[in-house]
Design a protein around this motif. Structure first.
Motif, PDB file in Angstrom:
ATOM      1  N   GLN A 151     -28.172  41.528  14.679  1.00  0.00           N
ATOM      2  CA  GLN A 151     -29.469  40.973  15.063  1.00  0.00           C
ATOM      3  C   GLN A 151     -29.360  39.730  15.946  1.00  0.00           C
ATOM      4  OE1 GLN A 151     -31.362  40.459  11.288  1.00  0.00           O
ATOM      5  NE2 GLN A 151     -30.536  38.410  10.960  1.00  0.00           N
ATOM      6  N   ASN A 152     -28.245  39.014  15.907  1.00  0.00           N
ATOM      7  CA  ASN A 152     -28.103  37.888  16.842  1.00  0.00           C
ATOM      8  C   ASN A 152     -28.111  38.379  18.287  1.00  0.00           C
ATOM      9  OD1 ASN A 152     -27.999  36.026  14.797  1.00  0.00           O
ATOM     10  ND2 ASN A 152     -25.776  35.869  14.776  1.00  0.00           N
ATOM     11  N   ARG A 163     -34.642  37.812  10.112  1.00  0.00           N
ATOM     12  CA  ARG A 163     -33.413  37.357   9.450  1.00  0.00           C
ATOM     13  C   ARG A 163     -33.535  37.502   7.930  1.00  0.00           C
ATOM     14  NH1 ARG A 163     -28.196  36.311  11.217  1.00  0.00           N
ATOM     15  NH2 ARG A 163     -27.145  35.023   9.682  1.00  0.00           N
ATOM     16  N   TYR A 210     -37.444  35.487  14.983  1.00  0.00           N
ATOM     17  CA  TYR A 210     -36.064  35.688  14.532  1.00  0.00           C
ATOM     18  C   TYR A 210     -35.932  35.414  13.039  1.00  0.00           C
ATOM     19  CZ  TYR A 210     -31.074  34.844  13.909  1.00  0.00           C
ATOM     20  OH  TYR A 210     -29.774  34.873  13.448  1.00  0.00           O
ATOM     21  N   LEU A 211     -36.505  34.340  12.544  1.00  0.00           N
ATOM     22  CA  LEU A 211     -36.378  33.981  11.128  1.00  0.00           C
ATOM     23  C   LEU A 211     -37.045  35.025  10.237  1.00  0.00           C
ATOM     24  CD1 LEU A 211     -36.939  30.119  11.300  1.00  0.00           C
ATOM     25  CD2 LEU A 211     -34.789  31.340  10.852  1.00  0.00           C
ATOM     26  N   PRO A 224     -32.082  41.827   7.165  1.00  0.00           N
ATOM     27  CA  PRO A 224     -30.836  41.371   7.802  1.00  0.00           C
ATOM     28  C   PRO A 224     -30.076  42.542   8.431  1.00  0.00           C
ATOM     29  CG  PRO A 224     -31.090  40.429   5.606  1.00  0.00           C
ATOM     30  CD  PRO A 224     -32.151  41.484   5.737  1.00  0.00           C
TER      31      PRO A 224
END
Length: 419
Positions: A88-89, A80, A76-77, A84
């Motif tokens: 994406q969450n 991120r 995820y990071l 971005p």
């Protein structure tokens, strides 16, 4: 379809597949043992399985939860900061939650299979030797079953609630994306239906197929070792005799046979489903025009359009009929296949009732996982037809030629070609 919800879809999905494979391989070739150095030792090889829900907070499971969270956080990071994306969450974190809940659901079935062995052995002992088993012992095992069932219900309710929101978020992302580009898309036949209906159907179908695929893969990972261990109780297979890993081989061969059989039988269905949608859209569009223009939607025009609907559907019904013959026939054979291959072992009295129950359940889980295409084929047919309709949007936005069937419509050949 994907760029609206996922960051850089081609790279995202390929990186997700590679990262997942690396995480799985590391888990089996060192990751599990790493937990022992952190206070989460794996179960001893000869230790009996933990019965019921306590297995889900045993040290091996707690270590798996930590391992999964660390791998997810790293993935995820990266995205991120690398690319971005406003969704994406949901597309990363909630997708991971759905996969995690699918894994836990598979483990619930493993827990249930572990319970079947001692319960049905005790059940058999109670029937064959009167007064050898107390009612309290049976009630105790039934209480374990009830707690497993309660966990399954709780997980199901929570997961379906999250999935419902997940599907609608994906539909929202597609809807916003297509609405922003509406001036370039509005000329495509049935554009309004494609935005309003097909986006919903696409997100729903993709989620169901994706979860089913993940469930099949995780079921194989969980149950193949179980089935291979249970193969030691099998003396021989009918017509073949004794072979190593007999149950695994039987499940694999049977599943490949069923998959090839139904894939060949249903090979024409995706294109026919798409044609059904096209003639329906043309008929519906003429009716909409007729609401405002008295010169449109005349009985002659509507009769011709509906004749196209009738022709395509009747042809579709014919092809689906023989597909259903093969599907129903294979389903009936599949229901008894595991019992048939166990007949020599049962006749030899080499297994108990508890082991028979465990073999039947594990074989069914592995066999159904190998048969993913068999069970998912009708849904895949529907997804392909939806994809073909939305593909015209993608081609327009990317400056590519429209699909052939859309080009024929714009050239004035109309729905007759689609029939």
């Amino acid at each position: 379809m994907f760029v609206s919800f996922f960051p850089q879809p081609k790279l995202f999905f390929s990186s997700a597949a590679i990262w997942s494979l690396a995480a799985i391989l590391f888990w089996f070739f060192g990751g599990q043992q790493l937990g022992a150095h952190l206070g989460f030792p794996p179960a001893a090889p000869a230790a009996p399985p933990i019965l019921g829900v306590p297995m889900f907070w045993s040290p091996p499971f707690l270590w798996f939860y930590i391992y999964f969270a660390v791998m997810l956080a790293a993935f995820y990071l990266f995205w991120r900061f690398y690319a971005p994306h406003p969704w994406q969450n949901w597309s990363i974190l909630v997708s991971a939650f759905i996969l995690f809940s699918t894994y836990i659901n598979v483990q619930i079935y493993v827990a249930l299979n572990n319970w079947r062995g001692p319960f049905f052995d005790l059940f058999q002992k109670a029937l064959t030797t009167p007064a050898s088993v107390s009612a309290a012992e049976l009630y105790s095992l039934f209480s374990i079953y009830a707690l497993i069932g309660l966990m399954f219900i709780s997980l199901f309710v929570v997961t379906r609630f999250v999935v419902s929101h997940y599907i609608f978020r994906w539909r929202t992302a597609m809807n916003e994306f297509y609405v922003q580009n509406w001036p370039r898309l509005r000329h495509i036949e049935g554009a309004s239906q494609r935005v309003q209906e097909d986006t919903m159907r696409f997100s729903t179908t993709m989620e169901s197929l994706g979860v089913a695929f993940a469930d099949s893969l995780l079921t194989l990972i969980a149950f193949l070792p179980v089935l291979d261990t249970l193969s030691t109780h099998i003396t021989e297979l009918p017509l073949i005799g004794p072979i190593p890993h007999s149950l695994v081989i039987a499940a694999l061969v049977w599943s490949i046979f069923g998959t090839v059989l139904l894939a060949v039988a249903g090979i024409k269905l995706p294109g026919m489903e798409f044609r059904n949608q096209r003639v329906e859209a043309a008929y519906r569009k003429e009716l909409v025009y007729g609401e405002d223009d008295p010169n449109r939607a005349t009985p002659l025009t509507l009769g011709e359009l509906f004749q196209n609907v009738r022709r395509t559907y009747f042809r579709y019904y014919f092809h689906y009929a023989y597909f259903n013959i093969f599907r129903a026939g294979f389903g009936q054979a599949d229901a008894i296949f595991s019992s048939v291959i166990l007949i020599p072992t049962i006749a030899a009295g080499k297994i108990t009732m508890g082991i028979w129950q465990q073999i039947s359940t594990a074989f069914g889980q592995v066999s159904s996982s190998f048969q993913y295409l068999v069970t998912a084929w009708p849904t895949i047919v529907e997804l392909i037809s939806i994809y073909k309709r939305l593909r015209a949007f993608e081609a327009t936005l990317q400056g590519e030629p429209l699909p052939d069937i859309d080009q024929r419509y714009l050239a004035g050949q109309g729905v007759k070609d689609t029939a």
